[in-house]
Design a protein around this motif. Structure first.
Motif, PDB file in Angstrom:
ATOM      1  N   UNK A 138      47.396  15.909 108.170  1.00  0.00           N
ATOM      2  CA  UNK A 138      47.934  14.642 107.696  1.00  0.00           C
ATOM      3  C   UNK A 138      46.982  13.499 108.016  1.00  0.00           C
ATOM      4  N   UNK A 139      46.364  13.568 109.195  1.00  0.00           N
ATOM      5  CA  UNK A 139      45.384  12.549 109.570  1.00  0.00           C
ATOM      6  C   UNK A 139      44.186  12.580 108.619  1.00  0.00           C
ATOM      7  N   UNK A 140      43.727  13.774 108.296  1.00  0.00           N
ATOM      8  CA  UNK A 140      42.575  13.903 107.407  1.00  0.00           C
ATOM      9  C   UNK A 140      42.876  13.309 106.030  1.00  0.00           C
ATOM     10  N   UNK A 141      44.069  13.564 105.514  1.00  0.00           N
ATOM     11  CA  UNK A 141      44.436  13.027 104.207  1.00  0.00           C
ATOM     12  C   UNK A 141      44.574  11.515 104.257  1.00  0.00           C
ATOM     13  N   UNK A 142      45.122  10.985 105.349  1.00  0.00           N
ATOM     14  CA  UNK A 142      45.282   9.536 105.480  1.00  0.00           C
ATOM     15  C   UNK A 142      43.928   8.840 105.541  1.00  0.00           C
ATOM     16  N   UNK A 143      43.004   9.392 106.322  1.00  0.00           N
ATOM     17  CA  UNK A 143      41.671   8.802 106.418  1.00  0.00           C
ATOM     18  C   UNK A 143      40.939   8.908 105.087  1.00  0.00           C
ATOM     19  N   UNK A 144      41.136  10.029 104.392  1.00  0.00           N
ATOM     20  CA  UNK A 144      40.495  10.198 103.075  1.00  0.00           C
ATOM     21  C   UNK A 144      40.985   9.122 102.109  1.00  0.00           C
TER      22      UNK A 144
END
Length: 527
Positions: A94-100
């Motif tokens: 979820x963090x990776x998608x948010x940063x993306x």
């Protein structure tokens, strides 16, 4: 923390988020000059992305990218040992998608630095992250409550924004012409009635019911451009070409009377099932595409749309603060019911009034009802919208008083009688085939019937499922237990609707080529 990045009710894949992410960085830089736009974009972000923005907002110096992971909770391993970290971390995904998403919007900027490790003395590379300067400065002004937000008190996080309650627009004599006589008559209830009447006229036209006010030429052209409706000739050309047919809506060769003969498409029926907020955004996304062909400044168009979400319902705002492009937008947005524009005063005194459909554009509240539900909702007792009862003999009973709901049912149901608060009919082969020929699929019909099923049918289906699960569990039949599912509609009705669709799919046509007059067999074989 866990949150979904998928917007609810989002069946049109081209969402506003994807549209913004595909814009070039130069356009993003211009957009972030507006505090209202920054506030609206902030509301559209997932929760973790918002948290990162608020954390970095008042950080004048960059922070290490590794520091962002300190706020992510590590799940325990399967054995429950806190010292052993699970390899598959949904929070990390979820963090990776948010940063993306933040990087796609050019909100997060990376800087690579070479620093010396004080212990080993070796030079290492560190990635530092900071907020986009234009966005940071504008967003600081937005949350500080400056006059750039039209002196409106705006909550940054509208998660707790109450769901707008819109009264049903009763069609009294005179239509909309005498709804607003002067500025003193412009009230919130009158704006609610105005915007729903405008939007209702568009939906009524899509389902083919009689309306007192036919949508404007520009609205009909947008319906055709977005493939929500099409002319009979469009459908024939699309079928003949066996490919998507894009009508040239800008040629002007199609008259207003011709556009009145348009038919609803598969996408159009799916559009009717969406919440109002999703419908408005789907319309505005198509409007953004049209504005590009009309050489309108996309930054000014987006800024005006986002600004509407930050204005106060019931207040008038002077058009003298708008650019020429935004003044041209007033008529189009008024046709959709997003604003009310009196248009009867000099330009320097003229005001426009945002409606509830506009002020709720960037609201995070996802409990918008369908159009039929909103118009049928009784404010006093809060009773729910129409409910359907379907029998195994294909007879249908619908408790509703909404003309729009009845018109939607008429697309695939043979209606027989109408009472004060109920209509009766039957699902027949002819009525379903008529809907299928218009591009509506069997799954769409079934999903519509399930989503509007009477509470009694849902309760009976749940009780039946519970008994079946209890029985299969008692005998240990795990295979049958896995196949059990909630069946709200009678299985005979569901199967028959699918069979009627298969009747039309037994023969499929494809383009082919015929070669004749070969000189000899060898020539034929070589081909």
């Amino acid at each position: 923390m866990s949150d979904s990045l998928t917007e609810p009710g989002e069946l049109f894949r081209t969402t506003i988020n994807e549209y913004l992410e595909n814009l070039p960085e130069a356009v993003h830089t211009q957009l972030y000059q507006s505090p209202e736009t920054c506030l609206a974009i902030f509301r559209l972000l997932p929760s973790l992305a918002k948290f990162y923005i608020m954390t970095l907002l008042f950080q004048d110096s960059p922070v290490r990218s590794s520091d962002l992971s300190r706020w992510i909770k590590q799940p325990l391993s399967a054995g429950g040992n806190p010292d052993v970290i699970s390899h598959r971390n949904p929070n990390r995904m979820y963090q990776s998608e948010s940063i993306h998403r933040l990087k796609a919007l050019n909100l997060l900027k990376e800087n690579k630095k070479q620093i010396t490790n004080p212990t080993t003395g070796r030079s290492i590379q560190v990635i530092a992250i900071h907020l986009n300067k234009s966005f940071r400065d504008s967003f600081r002004r937005a949350i500080a409550g400056t006059k750039s937000l039209e002196d409106t008190d705006v909550d940054m996080d509208s998660t707790n924004t109450p769901t707008p309650v819109l009264e049903e627009p009763h069609h009294t004599g005179g239509g909309l012409s005498n709804l607003f006589e002067d500025d003193e008559k412009i009230t919130i209830p009158s704006l609610d009635k105005y915007c729903l009447t405008k939007w209702e006229s568009i939906l009524h036209f899509m389902v083919g019911s009689d309306t007192r006010e036919t949508p404007s030429f520009d609205v009909l052209r947008l319906l055709r451009f977005s493939h929500l409706m099409e002319l009979p000739s469009d459908r024939q050309k699309r079928e003949d070409l066996d490919a998507d047919y894009d009508p040239d809506f800008e040629t002007g060769r199609v008259s207003y009377d011709s556009l009145k003969k348009m038919l609803i498409t598969q996408n159009g029926f799916q559009f009717l099932l969406q919440p109002i907020n999703s419908q408005i955004w789907a319309f505005l996304l198509q409007y953004l595409k049209i504005s590009e062909t009309r050489h309108m400044n996309p930054v000014e168009v987006l800024n005006f749309i986002f600004m509407l979400g930050s204005l106060e319902l019931g207040e008038g705002y002077p058009i003298s603060t708008l650019s020429q492009t935004q003044i041209l937008m007033l008529k189009d947005l008024a046709d959709y019911g997003l604003i009310y524009d009196p248009g009867n005063k000099q330009n320097k005194e003229r005001k426009y009034y945002p409606t509830r459909l506009a002020t709720s554009l960037t609201s995070e509240s996802t409990s918008f009802n369908t159009p039929a539900a909103v118009m049928n909702k009784e404010i006093d007792n809060g009773t729910s919208e129409s409910s359907l009862i379907i029998e195994t003999n294909f007879k249908l009973y619908c408790y509703t008083t909404s003309p729009l709901q009845i018109a939607i049912l008429n697309l695939f149901v043979h209606l027989k009688a109408r009472f004060q608060n109920m209509v009766t009919g039957a699902i027949t082969r002819e009525s379903v085939r008529s809907a299928l020929l218009n591009g509506i699929t069997a799954d769409q019909i079934i999903n519509y019937l399930q989503s509007h099923a009477h509470a009694g049918m849902v309760k009976m289906a749940e009780e039946k499922l519970a008994k079946s699960m209890e029985y299969e569990t008692s005998i240990g039949n795990t295979a049958a237990l896995a196949r059990l599912k909630l069946e709200v509609l009678p299985p005979t009705v569901v199967d028959q609707i699918k069979l009627w669709q298969l009747e039309l799919d037994r023969i499929q046509a494809f383009k082919g080529y015929l070669y004749t007059e070969f000189a000899n067999d060898m020539e034929f074989e070589r081909l």
